[in-house]
Design a protein around this motif. Structure first.
Motif, short mmCIF file in Angstrom:
data_model
loop_
_atom_site.label_atom_id
_atom_site.label_comp_id
_atom_site.label_asym_id
_atom_site.label_seq_id
_atom_site.Cartn_x
_atom_site.Cartn_y
_atom_site.Cartn_z
N ASN A 57 -13.68 30.77 23.15
CA ASN A 57 -13.42 32.14 22.72
C ASN A 57 -12.06 32.32 22.06
OD1 ASN A 57 -15.88 33.06 23.72
ND2 ASN A 57 -15.04 33.57 25.72
N LYS A 285 -22.50 31.28 29.90
CA LYS A 285 -22.88 31.10 28.50
C LYS A 285 -23.83 32.22 28.08
CE LYS A 285 -20.75 27.10 28.11
NZ LYS A 285 -19.52 26.95 27.29
N GLY A 286 -23.94 32.39 26.75
CA GLY A 286 -24.91 33.32 26.21
C GLY A 286 -24.74 34.72 26.74
N ASP A 287 -25.78 35.27 27.33
CA ASP A 287 -25.75 36.64 27.84
C ASP A 287 -25.36 36.72 29.31
OD1 ASP A 287 -26.53 37.64 25.37
OD2 ASP A 287 -28.66 37.46 25.85
N GLN A 288 -24.91 35.61 29.88
CA GLN A 288 -24.50 35.63 31.29
C GLN A 288 -23.21 36.42 31.45
OE1 GLN A 288 -24.31 31.33 31.95
NE2 GLN A 288 -26.19 31.41 33.16
N LYS A 290 -19.52 37.15 32.18
CA LYS A 290 -18.29 36.36 32.04
C LYS A 290 -17.18 36.85 32.97
CE LYS A 290 -20.55 34.85 28.37
NZ LYS A 290 -21.45 35.96 28.05
N LYS A 308 -20.05 34.68 23.81
CA LYS A 308 -21.03 33.65 24.14
C LYS A 308 -20.52 32.58 25.10
CE LYS A 308 -24.33 35.44 21.77
NZ LYS A 308 -25.47 36.07 22.50
N SER A 309 -19.24 32.67 25.46
CA SER A 309 -18.66 31.69 26.38
C SER A 309 -17.78 32.41 27.39
CB SER A 309 -17.83 30.65 25.61
OG SER A 309 -18.64 29.93 24.70
#
Length: 330
Positions: A57, A285-288, A290, A308-309
């Motif tokens: 990021n 990752k992705g839609d998880q 953060k 995304k990260s």
């Protein structure tokens, strides 16, 4: 009395249902676009802005609406928004900083105003000090704490007592305590150590391997709280623990407590003035999710799932438009 026409009443009911459908759909799209999520039982009125740092990021400032307001395109492991608005970063190794480094970046122009290039293997963390100098963790064959001034000169050095085989895992969120001592989480040593900055003597050790080392409760962030307790983020162990001044665990939170897998490499943590704790999941990752905020009774009240990260670390800057004070507990 007017006669109700059934032929007109049914379409009006269908329109009402369709209206509700579209309102829900538009709300869902809005949440996805801003990185916000609405989950049953959570306080959807909480909004945070934050500085986030990591390899993928880079360094970003995310607004309370979830949009990226600022980005500096260099990989960073630690960072702060300074009172003057500039951004202080500890950098991973790059072509310009082969052994990592420290930079202060003008937030408006993105020009580097100050820099220090690492002299060993890696720079892991930086913290601004009250006198204008910077506390830095430098990793390598001789792991050490250094204090540097704005001319890039080292004005103090304190050796760190930790393993030397894996330099990347020697220490992470090194911080200075209110009493002037240093607190350093040593990952593969499974220990948070408090140091005398003058002598380098270890004054206290808080162990994080009481569950067995196979759990990989590597300490990554260690925060000394006002009450004398220490908040510790255990990376691969995916838990946060709080210990009393004697090192006894008095509070902890894991995925099992939350009832969902929000922990995914718990690197950064910040204790907010209201007593809640914000946690980063570096491997998300992705839609998880953060970042997420959890109360002392282990209820999730805010989460961020944008980008995304995941983030290596972060700094909550504002909550609902108000600056977060006492913002060194990270």
């Amino acid at each position: 009395m007017p006669i109700r026409n059934r032929a007109h009443s049914e379409p009006r009911t269908l329109f009402s249902q369709a209206g509700r459908f579209w309102l829900v759909l538009l709300f869902s799209i809005s949440c996805l676009a801003t990185g916000a999520t609405a989950t049953a039982g959570e306080n959807d009125s909480i909004r945070h802005s934050f500085l986030g740092v990591g390899k993928a990021n880079r360094a970003v400032i995310v607004g309370e609406d979830g949009t990226v307001e600022w980005k500096f395109d260099m990989p960073a492991s630690d960072g702060w928004v300074l009172p003057n608005g500039n951004v202080l970063l500890a950098l991973y190794g790059t072509k310009e900083f082969p052994h990592g480094g420290v930079v202060e970046v003008d937030r408006k122009t993105k020009q580097i105003l100050f820099q220090y290039k690492g002299q060993q293997k890696e720079i892991s963390t930086v913290q601004p000090l009250a006198d204008g100098t910077f506390l830095v963790a430098e990793l390598g064959p001789e792991p050490r704490v250094i204090v540097i001034n704005r001319q890039g000169k080292i004005v103090k050095t304190t050796p760190l007592q930790c393993q030397q085989k894996n330099t990347h895992m020697q220490t992470r969120m090194l911080r200075v305590l209110p009493n002037g001592h240093y607190i350093a989480p040593h990952l593969l040593d499974f220990a948070v150590k408090e140091y005398d900055p003058e002598s380098g003597e270890v004054l206290q050790v808080i162990a994080t391997d009481e569950r067995g080392r196979e759990k990989r409760d590597w300490p990554f962030t260690a925060i000394r709280l006002k009450n004398g307790n220490t908040l510790i983020a255990c990376t691969n162990g995916n838990r946060i623990i709080e210990t009393d001044p004697q090192g006894k665990i008095v509070w902890s939170v894991t995925n099992g407590d939350l009832g969902e897998n929000l922990f995914a490499d718990a690197c950064g943590a910040q204790r907010l003035p209201n007593g809640n704790t914000v946690i980063s999941s570096y491997r998300a990752k992705g839609d998880q999710v953060k970042l997420f905020e959890v109360t002392p009774d282990k209820k999730v009240v805010w989460r961020y799932a944008g980008m995304k990260s995941g983030f290596h670390h972060f700094q909550i800057l504002t909550t609902n438009g108000n600056p977060v004070k006492e913002n060194t507990w990270k």
